[in-house]
Motif scaffolding. Structure first.
Motif, PDB file in Angstrom:
ATOM      1  N   ASP A 255      -0.498   7.315  14.400  1.00  0.00           N
ATOM      2  CA  ASP A 255       0.715   8.787  14.656  1.00  0.00           C
ATOM      3  C   ASP A 255       0.028   8.306  16.278  1.00  0.00           C
ATOM      4  OD1 ASP A 255       2.568   8.878  12.906  1.00  0.00           O
ATOM      5  OD2 ASP A 255       0.327   9.946  11.276  1.00  0.00           O
ATOM      6  N   GLN A 293       2.336   0.656   9.303  1.00  0.00           N
ATOM      7  CA  GLN A 293       2.721   1.400  10.924  1.00  0.00           C
ATOM      8  C   GLN A 293       3.202   0.669  11.913  1.00  0.00           C
ATOM      9  OE1 GLN A 293      -1.021   0.882  12.335  1.00  0.00           O
ATOM     10  NE2 GLN A 293      -3.402   0.655  10.648  1.00  0.00           N
ATOM     11  N   GLU A 295       7.020   0.027  10.866  1.00  0.00           N
ATOM     12  CA  GLU A 295       7.481   0.696   9.829  1.00  0.00           C
ATOM     13  C   GLU A 295       7.592   2.141  11.135  1.00  0.00           C
ATOM     14  OE1 GLU A 295      11.368   1.600   8.410  1.00  0.00           O
ATOM     15  OE2 GLU A 295      10.287  -0.177   9.545  1.00  0.00           O
ATOM     16  N   LYS A 296       6.709   2.972  11.850  1.00  0.00           N
ATOM     17  CA  LYS A 296       6.730   3.873  11.961  1.00  0.00           C
ATOM     18  C   LYS A 296       6.651   3.299  13.653  1.00  0.00           C
ATOM     19  CE  LYS A 296       3.263   6.895   9.526  1.00  0.00           C
ATOM     20  NZ  LYS A 296       2.157   7.683   9.354  1.00  0.00           N
ATOM     21  N   ASN A 299      10.124   2.685  13.843  1.00  0.00           N
ATOM     22  CA  ASN A 299      11.372   4.159  14.047  1.00  0.00           C
ATOM     23  C   ASN A 299      10.969   4.924  15.401  1.00  0.00           C
ATOM     24  OD1 ASN A 299      12.072   3.744  11.461  1.00  0.00           O
ATOM     25  ND2 ASN A 299      10.604   4.680  10.777  1.00  0.00           N
TER      26      ASN A 299
END
Length: 624
Positions: A255, A293, A295-296, A299
């Motif tokens: 993040d 990870q 996929e984040k 997105n």
């Protein structure tokens, strides 16, 4: 013989023309002393060049400035015997390198390049000569196949420094000295670092010089000081990008990594740096092996990620057998993105070394790679019909040049039960030489099944004869006749090997390194070629070079023994031999005829051992 222009300027006056034109017989342009930001008219005469009989000549111009460059296309139109075009460089350009080509055939002024200096009045602008030198020493060698001419490079740098003393030209000159005359570097670098450190008003290039050499040659100097100034002066420049990538690499929390990337992207207005940053982020995330990870990341940056990054993610996850449904989604998204880019001629992912025309011409092959990945995943999911359809598209986009993808199509056609189509398609692959043993095996199986009593042996023989004729035809266009630089090297057994002593034999010289992936991939095929063709009249020499390890002999010896290759490995410890052959990248092979002349040159590895063996066999047969 073409003249080497760029250093020598000849001005002629054209009747009825208000502008002076530079003319060296091959390239002429006007005005003879073009200024920054103003259009330049270009006239190219291909007579006597490799392009003299070509009907569709194009040109790419590389505009260079400071330590960077960008590529653009020049549209050429034929007027009598000349090809004419025009180009308007940006106001920051300092010089131009022009490459003329038709397909894979290029005219680069016999390796010297066609250069145009931009002027301030009668004088070339700052950076014109040093940019010329840098292109000869680095990027121009890969993009325009320029020859490395150390004497000319040194002359150009020194001439630039005589006109414009300072760090802008000194920086690349020191880099050149470091690679070509290491003994001189310490004194030169120390003197320059001291000089620059004493300046009260420092430029970006001054701080770069201090960043590279200050810590080593100035007592107590901290490179962080110079680095901070470099980023302050160019907050969206190369050094800023490098530091942002380091931060991304160091941060483990995904993040926080994404937030760092978002913040960094706000600084970069040009697509080149944005693409580089996101590509690195994607690579770091995929390397973690955690599909959550990625996929984040997906997105967060779905509308900015390069389709080839999606290809990388989809292939990696599918190959590992994780997140197959997600991998299928990434692959399908990548396919759709390629289709959109091609339809709308969107060049947002173009790199600075590619002209728009080059970018779109190469895009089909990249699209083929994406289709290959999508088909592979569909096969894993059991959708064999859709897999076969996408493999067929992949073959079309790659023009059937990938034996590996060709084989996948044939195997998929077997799974769908399309035997007649399998035979027809496999036959075309065998006839063009773009086949694997598996393709031949399946063709033979179903050809006999659908044609009982047919003479399979004669059929295969006829198809292979077509493939061989195609190889020979292609090689005749590439055949050379240049003196092979002589060398004497020690092999791993301690024996002295001299090229001059091998006169009367056909010699295959293969430049390689243990760290080179394509070199390693080509070696099973090279072992097959050695076993098949090596003998009294054919010698294979594997020259290990460009290594950066403490014990180069032990490093090469260990690699060869671990892989059980029977190669005669020679050690180019100081890289002098590879330099004499003007190699740009490895693997590069030179096929030397019995008269001691280079007859063929082969760069890279296409991925098929069988194709490599067949091509080497054809070369050898032509020279016997």
């Amino acid at each position: 013989m073409k003249k080497y222009f760029g250093l020598l300027i000849i001005l002629i006056f054209l009747a009825g023309c208000s502008r002076e034109r530079f003319n060296d017989g091959m390239l002429s342009y006007e005005p003879a002393k073009p200024e920054k930001g103003n259009a330049v008219d270009i006239y190219y005469n291909p007579s006597g060049s490799k392009l003299q009989d070509k009907a569709n000549i194009s040109a790419i111009v590389y505009a260079y400035y400071s330590d960077e460059f960008s590529a653009a296309d020049i549209e050429l139109k034929k007027e009598d015997s000349l090809w004419k075009g025009s180009f308007k460089p940006t106001s920051d350009a300092e010089g131009l390198l022009i490459k003329f080509y038709d397909g894979e055939t290029i005219d680069n002024n016999e390796g010297k390049g066609y250069f145009i200096y931009l002027h301030d009045g009668d004088i070339p602008v700052q950076g014109a000569l040093s940019g010329h030198a840098t292109s000869l020493n680095s990027w121009g060698r890969s993009l325009s196949d320029l020859e490395k001419d150390t004497a000319t490079v040194s002359t150009l740098y020194r001439e630039e420094l005589s006109k414009y003393p300072g760090s802008k030209a000194m920086l690349p000159y020191l880099s050149f000295i470091e690679r070509n005359d290491k003994e001189r570097l310490p004194a030169m670098a120390a003197a320059e670092a001291e000089r620059v450190n004493g300046l009260t008003d420092k430029s970006y290039e001054d701080y770069m010089l201090l960043y590279l050499y200050g810590e080593k040659y100035i007592a107590g100097f901290k490179p962080e000081t110079a680095l901070n100034k470099l980023i302050e002066i160019k907050p969206s420049g190369r050094m800023a990008l490098s530091e942002d990538i380091k931060l991304l690499s160091a941060e483990q929390d995904i993040d926080k990594k994404i937030e760092l990337a978002k913040k960094a992207l706000e600084k970069y207005s040009d697509s080149f740096n944005k693409n580089n940053l996101l590509s690195r982020l994607v690579s770091l995330t995929i390397r973690s092996g955690d599909p959550v990870q990625f996929e984040k990341v997906y997105n967060a940056f779905a509308d900015k990620i390069n389709p080839m990054s999606l290809n990388q993610a989809a292939w990696d996850f599918a190959e590992k057998g994780v997140a197959i449904d997600k991998a299928a989604n990434y692959a399908q998204t990548g396919v759709n993105l390629f289709e959109d880019i091609l339809k709308n001629k969107n060049d947002m992912f173009r790199q600075q070394y590619q002209s728009p025309k080059e970018y779109f011409e190469n895009l089909d092959y990249s699209y083929g790679m994406m289709l290959d990945t999508y088909a592979y995943i569909l096969d894993i999911k059991g959708d064999y019909k859709s897999s076969a359809d996408n493999y067929a598209k992949a073959v079309e986009k790659t023009k059937g040049d990938s034996p590996e993808i060709n084989e996948k199509l044939i195997v998929s056609l077997e799974k769908t039960g399309e035997k007649e189509k399998l035979i027809k398609v496999a036959e075309s692959f065998i006839a063009t030489g773009k086949k694997t043993s598996k393709i031949e095996e399946l063709f033979s199986k179903y050809y006999l099944e659908l044609n009982p009593g047919a003479d399979l042996t004669e059929k295969i023989k006829t198809l292979k004869a077509k493939a061989y004729a195609k190889i020979i035809s292609g090689l005749k266009e590439k055949e050379m006749n240049e003196p092979a630089p002589l060398f004497t090297l020690i092999n791993l057994a301690g024996k002295t090997i001299s090229l001059n002593d091998l006169k009367g034999k056909i010699v295959i010289i293969d430049f390689w390194a243990t760290w080179c992936g394509p070199c390693r991939s080509s070696f099973p095929g090279m072992q097959q070629a050695l076993d098949k063709f090596g003998g009294d009249d054919v010698e294979f020499l594997f020259i290990n070079t460009w290594e950066n390890v403490p014990d180069k002999k032990d490093n090469a010896d260990k690699f060869i023994k671990e892989n059980k290759y029977s190669f005669n490995v020679l050690l180019d410890l100081d890289n002098k031999v590879i330099e004499s052959y003007k190699v740009q990248g490895i693997p590069t092979k030179f096929i030397v005829g019995k008269d001691g002349s280079i007859k063929f040159k082969s760069v890279g590895f296409g991925g098929s051992s069988e194709e490599l063996v067949n091509e080497l066999g054809a070369m050898i047969s032509m020279l016997k």
